[in-house]
Design an enzyme around this catalytic site. Structure first.
Site, PDB file in Angstrom:
ATOM      1  N   GLU A 114     -48.682 -38.608  23.551  1.00  0.00           N
ATOM      2  CA  GLU A 114     -47.702 -38.816  24.611  1.00  0.00           C
ATOM      3  C   GLU A 114     -46.595 -39.653  23.977  1.00  0.00           C
ATOM      4  O   GLU A 114     -46.638 -40.883  23.970  1.00  0.00           O
ATOM      5  CB  GLU A 114     -48.333 -39.529  25.807  1.00  0.00           C
ATOM      6  CG  GLU A 114     -47.433 -39.541  27.043  1.00  0.00           C
ATOM      7  CD  GLU A 114     -47.005 -40.935  27.467  1.00  0.00           C
ATOM      8  OE1 GLU A 114     -46.101 -41.026  28.302  1.00  0.00           O
ATOM      9  OE2 GLU A 114     -47.567 -41.917  26.983  1.00  0.00           O
ATOM     10  N   ASP A 174     -52.068 -42.399  24.678  1.00  0.00           N
ATOM     11  CA  ASP A 174     -51.044 -42.860  25.600  1.00  0.00           C
ATOM     12  C   ASP A 174     -50.027 -43.729  24.883  1.00  0.00           C
ATOM     13  O   ASP A 174     -50.362 -44.487  23.962  1.00  0.00           O
ATOM     14  CB  ASP A 174     -51.705 -43.662  26.726  1.00  0.00           C
ATOM     15  CG  ASP A 174     -50.729 -44.145  27.766  1.00  0.00           C
ATOM     16  OD1 ASP A 174     -50.157 -43.287  28.465  1.00  0.00           O
ATOM     17  OD2 ASP A 174     -50.527 -45.371  27.875  1.00  0.00           O
TER      18      ASP A 174
END
Length: 650
Positions: free
Chosen positions: A377, A324
């Site tokens: 990401e 993330d």
């Protein structure tokens, strides 16, 4: 010394062993190359001829004194003091008589004399929130039954396989009648059955590492090695993953390696000083999320974080990780105003140490778990994210295509009458689709915080909203790249996602929601059965444009090819609510073509405009091709055409 020589018996499937606290293991930890430091630090049950009990080991370089406190000593400090093992801050002790289930923390007396209580950074289990104690747990007892899956994974080519990911937040996918969480074992039945039925190849779990606040969805972690107790025990999570594998479903786990939350029992100011974060607030403070950034200049932080990824791959058998907020790691000024950050030694905004960390992390993963899906990401234009480190890349093998996601959702939000003026938002992603190995995400981030659900984003009346949604999914499935869809979108959830309640499954009682659900199921299985939709996802020969420029009618047509000579699909997308009769397109070769998938069929909720007859190519040049066909194109729909192989046999 060979960098990885210390890693013995490093395989994808193994039992948890305990490293001795010796000079070699400690040297590697402080050097940043002990990639299984979870076998060195933390609480480990010891049963051998010399000792029996639990060995505790901790890194706290600036502590004056440390004691283990817990339910076994009435949480009284001083009763079970730890000894400092080396000058670099490793502490250890062994306490007899403890077992799985005992609660514990560390009482740390700082260099300034303050007493603070911390959970174990390497704890394998934790109390259910709002309680914060660590829990002794023996991870080695689980008996895995996924040997066939592991064998198949060793020979897989992840780039030339269908990857269709169902993104799931375990706490809100379904709940029981009293709005309580389903546990891991219940999910192992209900969720896995559902995913198999729907045709997904993988489940991606929002973080299951222990976190204090439900509202963070798991993205603000305190227990990096602790499977959250919200849904059960670590062994029950292993059972869920095991069941996925036995049913042919891979498991991807979201991990947050860039920052951590500031809760008092967590990593921040762990021994009274900045241990896991930088002591310069301009580097450690993450104003956007109210968290602290990891300090990648410290080799011990490398050992802690790389070990964490290895831990989930090794001990929990997961098949992939999605990191993330990688941009937050790459850029010193990410989401910061002038005056809130300091430049690197060259005056730039790149976090050089974090870049080096990511490269090393990916090298370690692919050395020992070569077919892992490692997804970034990453929302910036950082180059070579999915290229190997030896050519200057970051070393991931997949990247979320955030540009595609933003463009297509902005485009779909437009009234169809205005779409022709924004045609580039529909086609631009095709220009760079081979620059990286992309995953096309329609993720949880796009259906929260006032952004509306995917269905509610769609313009038009009730029927047109569903037609637009079917069109979006059909276009996505044909676009080069692997696919990801957040839960609930598959049946047209109208409301935004809410983490504290289950999805609106009752919508399946309504006709268009039910038909949308059937559509997504059919589309998923169609995708998996068509090699041309995934076999050459990352090779330019897998895509041919027929016409990218019919902006006036908001139609695009292209070909997706597989490796076989006649293995291709013609894809036609109509982004207006107008039926196009006798629409002519150029085709690759003479012969007959048949409609093999149509999002406008009545069974999916459409208007049932279709091409029931075969379409015979004639020698009318069109779209710079020698042959062409005429097609009836339904409104707000996607068509897939395929050559009639009986006719094409030579």
């Amino acid at each position: 010394m060979e960098l990885y020589k210390w890693v013995y018996q490093m395989e994808a499937v193994m039992l948890l062993k305990v490293f001795p606290i010796d000079d070699y293991s400690l040297y590697l930890f402080h050097e940043g190359t002990n990639y299984r430091s979870y076998q060195l630090l933390g609480a480990h049950i010891i049963n051998d001829c010399k000792t029996s009990g639990v060995r505790f080991a901790l890194w706290a370089p600036n502590a004056r004194e440390i004691s283990v406190v817990g339910d076994f000593n009435n949480w009284q400090g001083g009763k079970h003091k730890m000894q400092k093992v080396n000058k670099l801050g490793i502490w250890s002790t062994t306490i007899a008589g403890l077992k799985t289930g005992n609660l514990y923390k560390y009482e740390i007396i700082t260099d300034g004399g303050e007493v603070i209580i911390k959970a174990d950074p390497f704890a394998f289990f934790s109390e259910l929130r709002p309680h914060t104690a660590s829990v002794i747990y023996n991870l080695a007892d689980y008996n895995w039954q996924d040997q066939s899956w592991q064998h198949l994974k060793k020979t897989a080519n992840v780039y030339q396989q269908p990857i269709l990911i169902y993104e799931v937040h375990l706490g809100s996918w379904k709940r029981d009648d009293d709005n309580n969480f389903l546990n891991y074992r219940q999910l192992a039945k209900q969720l896995v059955d559902y995913v198999v039925e729907m045709g997904y190849t993988h489940i991606e779990l929002l973080p299951v590492s222990e976190h204090p606040l439900d509202d963070s969805w798991g993205y603000q972690t305190t227990g990096y090695y602790s499977a959250t107790s919200r849904y059960g025990t670590p062994h029950q999570l292993m059972y869920l993953i095991d069941q996925c594998h036995q049913r042919g479903v891979g498991v991807i786990l979201d991990l947050v390696l860039g920052h951590f939350c500031k809760d008092s029992h967590g990593l921040r100011c762990f021994d009274g000083t900045a241990v896991y974060e930088n002591d310069n607030l301009l580097k450690s403070e993450n104003h956007q999320w109210g968290t602290a950034n990891f300090d990648f200049t410290k080799p011990e932080v490398w050992s802690f974080l790389i070990s964490n990824v290895v831990f989930w791959l090794d001990i929990y058998h997961i098949d992939g990780v999605r990191l993330d907020a990688v941009a937050n790691m790459l850029y010193l000024d990410y989401a910061k105003e002038p005056g809130q950050w300091v430049s690197n030694k060259y005056g730039g905004n790149e976090n050089l140490e974090a870049v080096a960390f990511l490269k090393r992390l990916n090298e370690v993963i692919f050395k020992y778990f070569p077919n892992t899906l490692v997804m970034a990401e990453e929302s910036s234009q950082w180059p070579l994210v999915t290229k190997p480190t030896y050519v200057g890349g970051l070393g991931f093998n997949f990247k979320w295509n955030m540009g595609w996601m933003n463009d297509i959702l902005k485009y779909m939000d437009l009234d169809p009458v205005n779409r022709k003026w924004h045609h580039n938002q529909l086609t631009f992603s095709f220009m760079y689709t081979y620059a990286e190995n992309y995953v096309l995400p329609l993720s949880h981030d796009e259906v929260v915080h006032g952004k509306k659900s995917l269905l509610d984003k769609m313009p038009g009346d009730y029927w047109q909203k569903f037609a637009n949604l079917r069109l979006l999914f059909g276009y996505m499935m044909a676009h080069p790249g692997k696919k990801l869809l957040f839960m609930g979108a598959e049946f047209g959830q109208f409301a935004e996602w809410q983490f504290d309640k289950c999805l609106d499954w009752q919508l399946l009682n309504y006709e268009l929601h039910n038909k949308t659900h059937n559509y997504v199921k059919a589309l998923n299985h169609f995708y998996r059965n068509q090699r041309c939709l995934w076999e050459l996802d990352h090779e330019e020969k897998g895509l041919e444009w027929i016409d990218a420029n019919d902006y006036n009618q908001s139609i695009i047509t292209f070909v997706r090819r597989g490796k076989g000579i006649n293995d291709y699909l013609i894809v036609i997308c109509n982004f207006t609510p107008v039926v196009r009769e006798k629409y002519r397109i150029g085709v690759p070769e003479p012969g007959t073509y048949i409609e093999v998938f149509n999002s406008d069929l009545e069974v999916y909720g459409g208007s049932n405009n279709s091409n029931d007859c075969v379409m015979t190519a004639c020698d009318v040049p069109w779209h710079n091709r020698c042959y062409s066909i005429e097609v009836k194109i339904p409104p707000l729909a996607v068509l897939y055409l395929k050559p009639d192989l009986n006719d094409f046999k030579r």
